[in-house]
Design an enzyme around this catalytic site. Structure first.
Site, PDB file in Angstrom:
ATOM      1  N   ARG A 126       0.855  -1.179   0.000  1.00  0.00           N
ATOM      2  CA  ARG A 126       0.000   0.000   0.000  1.00  0.00           C
ATOM      3  C   ARG A 126       0.900   1.239   0.000  1.00  0.00           C
ATOM      4  NH1 ARG A 126      -2.331   3.790   4.541  1.00  0.00           N
ATOM      5  NH2 ARG A 126      -3.826   4.940   3.286  1.00  0.00           N
ATOM      6  N   HIS A 137      -7.754   7.298  -0.035  1.00  0.00           N
ATOM      7  CA  HIS A 137      -8.683   6.177   0.206  1.00  0.00           C
ATOM      8  C   HIS A 137      -9.103   5.504  -1.105  1.00  0.00           C
ATOM      9  CE1 HIS A 137      -9.923   8.269   4.206  1.00  0.00           C
ATOM     10  NE2 HIS A 137      -9.009   7.343   4.439  1.00  0.00           N
ATOM     11  N   GLU A 178      -9.522  -3.079   2.176  1.00  0.00           N
ATOM     12  CA  GLU A 178      -8.429  -2.518   1.397  1.00  0.00           C
ATOM     13  C   GLU A 178      -7.331  -3.537   1.138  1.00  0.00           C
ATOM     14  OE1 GLU A 178      -7.707   1.926   2.332  1.00  0.00           O
ATOM     15  OE2 GLU A 178      -8.577   1.109   4.178  1.00  0.00           O
TER      16      GLU A 178
END
Length: 402
Positions: free
Chosen positions: A94, A182, A387
């Site tokens: 990420r 996001h 996520e």
């Protein structure tokens, strides 16, 4: 038929590593997940959960010297050197900020690492740790590694939505514009909404609410993101747990002249000492709601400011879609769990075609669901975000496309 492939997902912070292992095939299953916290301190801890064995391990009050030591401990705890997960197919990282250079998940190369470093000034708390995590993972795992960027989902914003009305050279020289964040969550939510509504993503008009400690909204028109609340950093937009969201930039000058505060001090205040916490001294929405119902004026004020800002953007996004909205989608910690907040956000919007079913909207009913009334013209969905799974899926897509 392609077999199950183990994908390790890493979310590296300045003193932490969040991790999860997914077996990805026709279906996806999380094998284990956890967090290494307090890296570089004497109060390091590791919480590791094996989902297949339903076993949790908690280690605390010891020293994890650095991220490499932390990741090695994860390998040890998870037995990554043994069994079907011995060979990691790929690692997905990420990454928060890809600027304008990276608009899709990318196989990690020297050029990608240089881009992450280049945009570190725009995400100083996120990009440098991500780069460190990539370096460590490349040493430990000899497999393809992919960077998945929070900003990528918002790369479709038109200039009218992403440009600030500053001198154009500020954008040309420094890349200062609205990027949005996001994005990994929004991509996942769009896919799940498409499944629930039984409608192709490319035909969907949706207003998303990612309401957690970090909070943002995004609006999608025909499957494409056209606006979002966060800006060049995650500070802009909604009121958050400790971030102030939208604020007049002149506040910085006022605090400097009246309080003698330096820019770094103001930045720290706006990011870590403001928002819900700044207004009422509390950042847990459950306790804020409880205190507000018990008569606390400061907690009531914090709640009202939080909801007012959300409704302000909701009105703007309804206009951007011309009222043609398939669904509102609530997600993240507050959005998924708090029926009370969802009710406050949607209160009095019957004329706009938005009406909740009070029974379906109640707190405690966890999971993906529709919560609109039979009379509501616009659907209202609650979708738990994932996520990490999104990163794992995007990692597989990138590796398989090579």
């Amino acid at each position: 038929m392609v077999g199950m492939r183990p994908v390790l997902v890493l979310n590296t912070g300045s003193s932490s590593i969040k991790y999860a292992l997914y077996n990805i095939g026709k279906t996806a299953a999380c094998v284990f997940q956890g967090i290494v916290d307090g890296i570089g301190t004497s109060k390091s801890s590791i919480t590791h959960r094996n989902l297949q064995a339903e076993k949790d391990v908690k280690l605390q009050d010891f020293v994890v010297e650095d991220h490499k030591a932390g990741l090695k401990k994860v390998v040890e705890l998870s037995h990554l050197g043994e069994g079907p997960s011995a060979k990691i197919y790929a690692v997905g990282h990420r990454c928060v900020h890809g600027g304008e250079l990276i608009k899709e998940p990318a196989l990690i190369t020297d050029e990608v690492k240089n881009a992450i470093e280049r945009f570190s000034p725009l995400a100083p708390l996120h990009n440098p740790p991500s780069l460190q995590g990539i370096t460590v993972a490349q040493e430990l795992f000899h497999c393809p590694q992919v960077a998945v960027f929070d900003t990528a989902f918002h790369s479709t914003l038109p200039p009218r939505a992403y440009m600030y009305a500053l001198p154009y050279k500020v954008y040309e020289e420094l890349g200062i514009r609205r990027y949005g964040f996001h994005g990994t969550s929004y991509r996942f939510l769009l896919g799940r909404a498409s499944e629930m509504l039984k409608k192709p993503k490319e035909e969907l008009n949706i207003i998303f609410f990612h309401l957690g400690a970090g909070a943002s909204m995004a609006v999608v028109k025909q499957g494409i993101c056209i606006d979002t609340t966060m800006g060049v950093t995650p500070l802009e937009g909604l009121v958050m747990a400790t971030r102030c969201g939208d604020v007049d930039a002149a506040v910085v000058e006022i605090l400097e002249s009246e309080k003698g505060m330096k820019v770094a001090d103001v930045s720290k205040m706006m990011n870590k000492e403001s928002g819900l916490y700044g207004l009422c001294g509390d950042k847990d929405m459950r306790s804020i709601i409880k205190a507000a119902k018990s008569g606390s004026e400061t907690h009531s004020l914090a709640l009202e400011v939080f909801v007012h800002r959300i409704r302000k953007y909701l009105g703007a996004y309804l206009v951007q879609l011309g009222g043609e909205v398939d669904a509102l989608v609530f997600s993240a910690g507050i959005g998924e769990a708090s029926g009370y907040i969802r009710r406050l956000v949607c209160d009095g919007l019957d004329r706009f075609g938005i009406q909740l079913d009070e029974q379906e909207n109640k707190d405690g009913k966890i999971g993906a669901k529709e919560i609109q009334s039979k009379e509501s013209k616009i659907k209202v969905l609650v979708i738990p975000t994932d996520e990490e799974l999104s990163i794992a899926q995007q990692t597989i897509e990138v590796v398989d496309s090579q």
